[in-house]
Design a protein around this motif. Structure first.
Motif, mmCIF file in Angstrom:
data_model
loop_
_atom_site.group_PDB
_atom_site.id
_atom_site.type_symbol
_atom_site.label_atom_id
_atom_site.label_comp_id
_atom_site.label_asym_id
_atom_site.label_seq_id
_atom_site.Cartn_x
_atom_site.Cartn_y
_atom_site.Cartn_z
ATOM 1 N N ALA A 107 0.836 -1.205 0.000
ATOM 2 C CA ALA A 107 0.000 0.000 0.000
ATOM 3 C C ALA A 107 0.867 1.249 0.000
ATOM 4 O O ALA A 107 0.878 2.029 0.961
ATOM 5 C CB ALA A 107 -0.941 -0.013 1.203
ATOM 6 N N LEU A 112 -0.392 1.700 -4.707
ATOM 7 C CA LEU A 112 -1.528 2.236 -3.971
ATOM 8 C C LEU A 112 -2.387 3.125 -4.861
ATOM 9 O O LEU A 112 -3.620 3.040 -4.839
ATOM 10 C CB LEU A 112 -1.032 3.024 -2.752
ATOM 11 C CG LEU A 112 -2.104 3.740 -1.937
ATOM 12 C CD1 LEU A 112 -3.089 2.747 -1.352
ATOM 13 C CD2 LEU A 112 -1.456 4.568 -0.827
ATOM 14 N N GLY A 116 -6.124 2.019 -5.681
ATOM 15 C CA GLY A 116 -7.201 2.890 -5.239
ATOM 16 C C GLY A 116 -8.018 3.450 -6.391
ATOM 17 O O GLY A 116 -9.251 3.575 -6.290
ATOM 18 N N THR A 117 -7.346 3.766 -7.493
ATOM 19 C CA THR A 117 -8.063 4.286 -8.660
ATOM 20 C C THR A 117 -9.001 3.235 -9.237
ATOM 21 O O THR A 117 -10.174 3.514 -9.535
ATOM 22 C CB THR A 117 -7.067 4.742 -9.731
ATOM 23 O OG1 THR A 117 -6.246 5.786 -9.194
ATOM 24 C CG2 THR A 117 -7.802 5.262 -10.963
ATOM 25 N N THR A 119 -10.219 0.587 -7.693
ATOM 26 C CA THR A 119 -11.287 0.315 -6.733
ATOM 27 C C THR A 119 -12.358 1.413 -6.779
ATOM 28 O O THR A 119 -13.560 1.134 -6.761
ATOM 29 C CB THR A 119 -10.710 0.207 -5.314
ATOM 30 O OG1 THR A 119 -9.746 -0.848 -5.273
ATOM 31 C CG2 THR A 119 -11.799 -0.094 -4.299
ATOM 32 N N ALA A 158 -11.416 5.635 -1.718
ATOM 33 C CA ALA A 158 -10.975 4.243 -1.817
ATOM 34 C C ALA A 158 -9.472 4.131 -1.648
ATOM 35 O O ALA A 158 -8.964 3.202 -1.003
ATOM 36 C CB ALA A 158 -11.412 3.661 -3.159
ATOM 37 N N THR A 159 -8.715 5.079 -2.209
ATOM 38 C CA THR A 159 -7.259 5.078 -2.032
ATOM 39 C C THR A 159 -6.886 5.261 -0.574
ATOM 40 O O THR A 159 -5.993 4.572 -0.050
ATOM 41 C CB THR A 159 -6.626 6.191 -2.880
ATOM 42 O OG1 THR A 159 -6.974 5.997 -4.258
ATOM 43 C CG2 THR A 159 -5.118 6.187 -2.742
ATOM 44 N N LEU A 162 -7.602 1.946 1.336
ATOM 45 C CA LEU A 162 -6.599 0.907 1.073
ATOM 46 C C LEU A 162 -5.275 1.238 1.746
ATOM 47 O O LEU A 162 -4.564 0.338 2.216
ATOM 48 C CB LEU A 162 -6.409 0.739 -0.431
ATOM 49 C CG LEU A 162 -7.581 0.112 -1.190
ATOM 50 C CD1 LEU A 162 -7.277 0.066 -2.682
ATOM 51 C CD2 LEU A 162 -7.883 -1.280 -0.674
ATOM 52 N N TRP A 163 -4.919 2.505 1.794
ATOM 53 C CA TRP A 163 -3.688 2.887 2.489
ATOM 54 C C TRP A 163 -3.773 2.535 3.970
ATOM 55 O O TRP A 163 -2.841 1.984 4.556
ATOM 56 C CB TRP A 163 -3.431 4.382 2.332
ATOM 57 C CG TRP A 163 -2.261 4.843 3.141
ATOM 58 C CD1 TRP A 163 -0.938 4.775 2.814
ATOM 59 C CD2 TRP A 163 -2.315 5.442 4.449
ATOM 60 N NE1 TRP A 163 -0.162 5.283 3.827
ATOM 61 C CE2 TRP A 163 -0.979 5.701 4.851
ATOM 62 C CE3 TRP A 163 -3.367 5.778 5.311
ATOM 63 C CZ2 TRP A 163 -0.679 6.277 6.071
ATOM 64 C CZ3 TRP A 163 -3.051 6.353 6.539
ATOM 65 C CH2 TRP A 163 -1.724 6.598 6.892
#
Length: 288
Positions: A107, A112, A116-117, A119, A158-159, A162-163
């Motif tokens: 991540a 990441l 994230g993009t 997702t 979303a990014t 996930l981070w």
């Protein structure tokens, strides 16, 4: 003729329940993502696949719970089942691609951003494909700028989620990440709905027929059951809640000691040199 849209026909009940569903799916999925970073390579795809399905089911359930409160006064609303369940498949696949990237690459950095993009685009694709499955006596029209804003909200949130999941720092990080994921889905949904207007084909009589809740409730049974199943897997995994790494069991093999042996020093300490008879000096002083 413009239709009269009401997105909160049940008041705050549907937005709150929808947000809870998004947080539940996000919490299960992100915990599975965190768990995948703590296990061996052979178990990692299974945890990532379970996390993808949990997040996809959560955001899909959130969308259609929120749509239970959506009505157009002048026309009844129906839903195409193939398109509706197709949006579920798109959500799981696209979210899965993003999660697998983060699960294997970490991540951080480009991984990441890419995960994230993808997702976020999966969340947005699910929303607008689900809206395309809505059938009524009119045409759906969208404001382009507001649609773009909804997609950006989904990708950024979303990014961030996930981070936070990739930090592997315990339960509180996952709770915070799931709340962010819930905001991503809910914020994207209601921003997208704010971009919507309905242009009716004719003036007809007031809407009659089944309510959106009666139409959508049977479709939500399967994803809700899956979320409960995924929740059971998370709860009964002893190391899932605290995010501790899995301990690899030691396989008993013949001839191999069960406990690690203490290594002996390779070299012994040097002994004191012996004195020879010729060099041994007198023990008592001699008289001069």
């Amino acid at each position: 003729m413009q239709g009269t849209i009401d997105g909160f026909s049940y008041g705050l009940v549907t937005p709150l329940v929808a947000y809870v569903m998004a947080c539940l799916g996000g919490a299960l999925g992100l915990r599975c993502t965190t768990r995948s970073m703590l296990v061996s390579q052979s178990w990692r795809p299974g945890w990532l696949a379970l996390g993808s399905a949990a997040i996809g089911s959560g955001i899909w359930t959130m969308h259609f719970v929120a749509m239970m409160g959506f009505t157009v006064e002048e026309t009844p609303i129906h839903y195409d089942k193939a398109m509706t369940f197709g949006s579920l498949a798109v959500a799981i696949v696209m979210v899965g691609v993003g999660i697998f990237i983060v699960g294997y690459k970490g991540a951080r950095g480009a991984a990441l951003f890419t995960g994230g993009t993808i997702t976020g685009l999966g969340i947005a694709s699910m929303h607008y494909l689900g809206m395309a499955g809505m059938q009524l006596n009119g045409k759906l029209e969208y404001n382009t700028f507001t649609v773009g804003a909804s997609v950006v909200i989904a990708m950024c949130a979303a990014t961030a989620a996930l981070w936070a999941a990739g930090q592997v720092r315990g339960l509180l990080w996952s709770v915070g990440a799931s709340l962010v994921m819930g905001l991503a889905v809910s914020g994207m949904h209601y921003t997208g709905m704010a971009a919507l207007s309905v242009h009716l084909h004719g003036t007809g009589a007031p809407a009659t027929g089944d309510s959106p809740a009666a139409l959508l409730a049977p479709m939500l049974v399967g994803p809700l059951a899956f979320l409960l199943l995924a929740g059971a897997v998370v709860v009964f995994d002893p190391k899932m809640v605290m995010g501790r790494p899995a301990v690899t069991p030691v396989e008993p093999k013949p001839g191999v000691p069960a406990h690690a042996t203490v290594p002996h020093p390779a070299r012994r300490p040097p002994l004191r040199p012996r004195r020879t008879a010729g060099t041994r000096g007198p023990r008592t002083p001699q008289n001069l």
